[in-house]
Design a protein around this motif. Structure first.
Motif, PDB file in Angstrom:
ATOM      1  N   LEU A 144       0.826  -1.203   0.000  1.00  0.00           N
ATOM      2  CA  LEU A 144       0.000   0.000   0.000  1.00  0.00           C
ATOM      3  C   LEU A 144       0.865   1.259   0.000  1.00  0.00           C
ATOM      4  O   LEU A 144       0.574   2.226  -0.714  1.00  0.00           O
ATOM      5  CB  LEU A 144      -0.923  -0.006   1.216  1.00  0.00           C
ATOM      6  N   SER A 145       1.956   1.236   0.770  1.00  0.00           N
ATOM      7  CA  SER A 145       2.865   2.387   0.832  1.00  0.00           C
ATOM      8  C   SER A 145       3.487   2.657  -0.533  1.00  0.00           C
ATOM      9  O   SER A 145       3.577   3.808  -0.975  1.00  0.00           O
ATOM     10  CB  SER A 145       3.969   2.138   1.863  1.00  0.00           C
ATOM     11  N   CYS A 166       2.276   1.821  -3.474  1.00  0.00           N
ATOM     12  CA  CYS A 166       1.237   2.287  -4.398  1.00  0.00           C
ATOM     13  C   CYS A 166       0.913   3.761  -4.182  1.00  0.00           C
ATOM     14  O   CYS A 166       0.776   4.529  -5.144  1.00  0.00           O
ATOM     15  CB  CYS A 166      -0.020   1.439  -4.245  1.00  0.00           C
ATOM     16  N   VAL A 167       0.779   4.159  -2.912  1.00  0.00           N
ATOM     17  CA  VAL A 167       0.470   5.558  -2.595  1.00  0.00           C
ATOM     18  C   VAL A 167       1.618   6.460  -3.039  1.00  0.00           C
ATOM     19  O   VAL A 167       1.402   7.521  -3.637  1.00  0.00           O
ATOM     20  CB  VAL A 167       0.202   5.724  -1.085  1.00  0.00           C
ATOM     21  N   CYS A 183       1.214   9.373  -5.931  1.00  0.00           N
ATOM     22  CA  CYS A 183       1.473  10.783  -5.591  1.00  0.00           C
ATOM     23  C   CYS A 183       2.627  11.355  -6.406  1.00  0.00           C
ATOM     24  O   CYS A 183       2.562  12.494  -6.860  1.00  0.00           O
ATOM     25  CB  CYS A 183       1.778  10.902  -4.095  1.00  0.00           C
ATOM     26  N   ALA A 205      -2.220  11.355   2.067  1.00  0.00           N
ATOM     27  CA  ALA A 205      -2.647  10.112   1.414  1.00  0.00           C
ATOM     28  C   ALA A 205      -2.244   8.893   2.229  1.00  0.00           C
ATOM     29  O   ALA A 205      -3.008   7.929   2.350  1.00  0.00           O
ATOM     30  CB  ALA A 205      -2.047  10.040   0.007  1.00  0.00           C
ATOM     31  N   MET A 206      -1.037   8.914   2.788  1.00  0.00           N
ATOM     32  CA  MET A 206      -0.575   7.788   3.603  1.00  0.00           C
ATOM     33  C   MET A 206      -1.417   7.668   4.865  1.00  0.00           C
ATOM     34  O   MET A 206      -1.800   6.564   5.269  1.00  0.00           O
ATOM     35  CB  MET A 206       0.898   7.983   3.961  1.00  0.00           C
ATOM     36  N   VAL A 255      -4.531   8.679   5.393  1.00  0.00           N
ATOM     37  CA  VAL A 255      -5.889   8.214   5.068  1.00  0.00           C
ATOM     38  C   VAL A 255      -5.882   6.735   4.714  1.00  0.00           C
ATOM     39  O   VAL A 255      -6.711   5.947   5.215  1.00  0.00           O
ATOM     40  CB  VAL A 255      -6.463   9.043   3.892  1.00  0.00           C
ATOM     41  N   SER A 256      -4.963   6.310   3.860  1.00  0.00           N
ATOM     42  CA  SER A 256      -4.924   4.912   3.427  1.00  0.00           C
ATOM     43  C   SER A 256      -4.614   3.975   4.590  1.00  0.00           C
ATOM     44  O   SER A 256      -5.204   2.890   4.702  1.00  0.00           O
ATOM     45  CB  SER A 256      -3.897   4.734   2.308  1.00  0.00           C
ATOM     46  N   ILE A 293      -7.728   3.601   6.880  1.00  0.00           N
ATOM     47  CA  ILE A 293      -8.713   2.682   6.297  1.00  0.00           C
ATOM     48  C   ILE A 293      -8.209   1.238   6.391  1.00  0.00           C
ATOM     49  O   ILE A 293      -8.964   0.314   6.735  1.00  0.00           O
ATOM     50  CB  ILE A 293      -8.989   3.060   4.827  1.00  0.00           C
ATOM     51  N   TYR A 294      -6.927   1.023   6.121  1.00  0.00           N
ATOM     52  CA  TYR A 294      -6.355  -0.332   6.163  1.00  0.00           C
ATOM     53  C   TYR A 294      -6.385  -0.889   7.583  1.00  0.00           C
ATOM     54  O   TYR A 294      -6.732  -2.060   7.803  1.00  0.00           O
ATOM     55  CB  TYR A 294      -4.918  -0.296   5.636  1.00  0.00           C
ATOM     56  N   THR A 332       2.599   8.207  10.661  1.00  0.00           N
ATOM     57  CA  THR A 332       3.073   8.253   9.271  1.00  0.00           C
ATOM     58  C   THR A 332       3.943   9.488   9.035  1.00  0.00           C
ATOM     59  O   THR A 332       4.878   9.450   8.233  1.00  0.00           O
ATOM     60  CB  THR A 332       1.902   8.271   8.269  1.00  0.00           C
TER      61      THR A 332
END
Length: 277
Positions: free
Chosen positions: A60-61, A63-64, A68, A98-99, A101-102, A105-106, A127
């Motif tokens: 996920l990291s 991808c974000v 960005c 973004a990190m 928020v993601s 949610i994760y 983060t």
């Protein structure tokens, strides 16, 4: 205010490709290893597979980060040909949000916790700390790579321009002899009390010779930009430097033809950066 606006619109000195596959894989792998080994933030209490959960954070990291960098660095670079300091500032804020928020949610999905502002603020804080660490390391690596790249460009250009140029270093001792040599053969000059030690290449050998003079007087004999005073006790020929490593507190310059290392004191770091910019 004008200076700040000018800074935002100026070219960022670090033009590293942060969206490269290697950079994204390194980021994701580093975060995965960090979380899996130390298991902070209550990860050790996770009832499922900790390995898969940490792996998911790493993926996920990456991808974000990739998304960005594409939106906030890749597009501006394609339009202007380079990235500005303002682009990097926007990118930094965007990736932190973004990190956070993601990851919120994760974490809610993995631990079954309800989404809330409290959970978001917790992950925003952590983060941010991790982002500072990763950014600091990547900036240092990127700056050293940029410095090495610029050093190579400057060396090639000035070496070609100065082929055949002879320099004469004057010995102030009445019985002393002046030293004449091609400028490209000069490595460095070190002040030693009332003398100066000149290190240079002669044929296939490294020669050292003491002259009865001062560093200030020798600097006046060498009106060339690549003869750089990097320390109160050293003049160095940038053309013969193989690498420059360090940070804002100082650098160490290394030669290809000998093992000597020359310090760049903090006072002279801005001058070195200006010369290579």
């Amino acid at each position: 205010m004008h200076r700040f606006t000018e800074f935002l619109h100026s070219k960022c000195p670090l033009q590293a490709n942060v969206s490269s596959l290697r950079s994204l894989l390194a980021l994701g792998t580093g975060i995965f290893i960090l979380l899996y080994l130390f298991q902070p933030f209550g990860i050790s209490n996770y009832s499922g597979s900790i390995f898969l959960m940490c792996l998911g954070v790493g993926i996920l990291s990456s991808c974000v980060q990739g998304l960005c960098s594409l939106l906030f660095l890749g597009i501006p670079r394609r339009k202007k040909g380079f990235v500005t300091n303002g682009d990097v500032l926007i990118y930094s804020v965007a990736i932190e949000l973004a990190m956070a928020v993601s990851m919120t949610i994760y974490a809610s999905f993995c631990f079954g916790a309800p989404l809330s502002w409290t959970l978001f603020l917790v992950f925003f804080y952590w983060t941010f700390l991790i982002w500072l660490l990763v950014t600091g390391i990547s900036t240092l690596i990127g700056y050293n790579r940029m410095l090495h790249s610029r050093l190579e460009e400057v060396k090639v250009k000035t070496n070609e321009e100065q082929v055949g140029i002879m320099i004469t270093l004057h010995d102030q001792n009445l019985r002393g002899e002046d030293l004449s040599l091609p400028i490209n053969n000069l490595l460095y000059i070190e002040a030693q009390k009332n003398n100066a030690l000149v290190c240079y290449v002669a044929g296939d050998k490294i020669e050292r010779r003491e002259l009865r003079t001062t560093l200030t007087a020798l600097k006046a004999d060498l009106p060339y930009d690549n003869i750089f005073q990097c320390h109160r006790s050293f003049l160095v020929n940038i053309n013969n430097i193989e690498s420059a490593k360090g940070n804002s507190n100082g650098y160490l310059l290394r030669f290809k033809v000998c093992r000597d290392t020359i310090p760049v004191s903090r006072t002279f770091v801005p001058s070195l950066r200006k010369y290579l910019s």
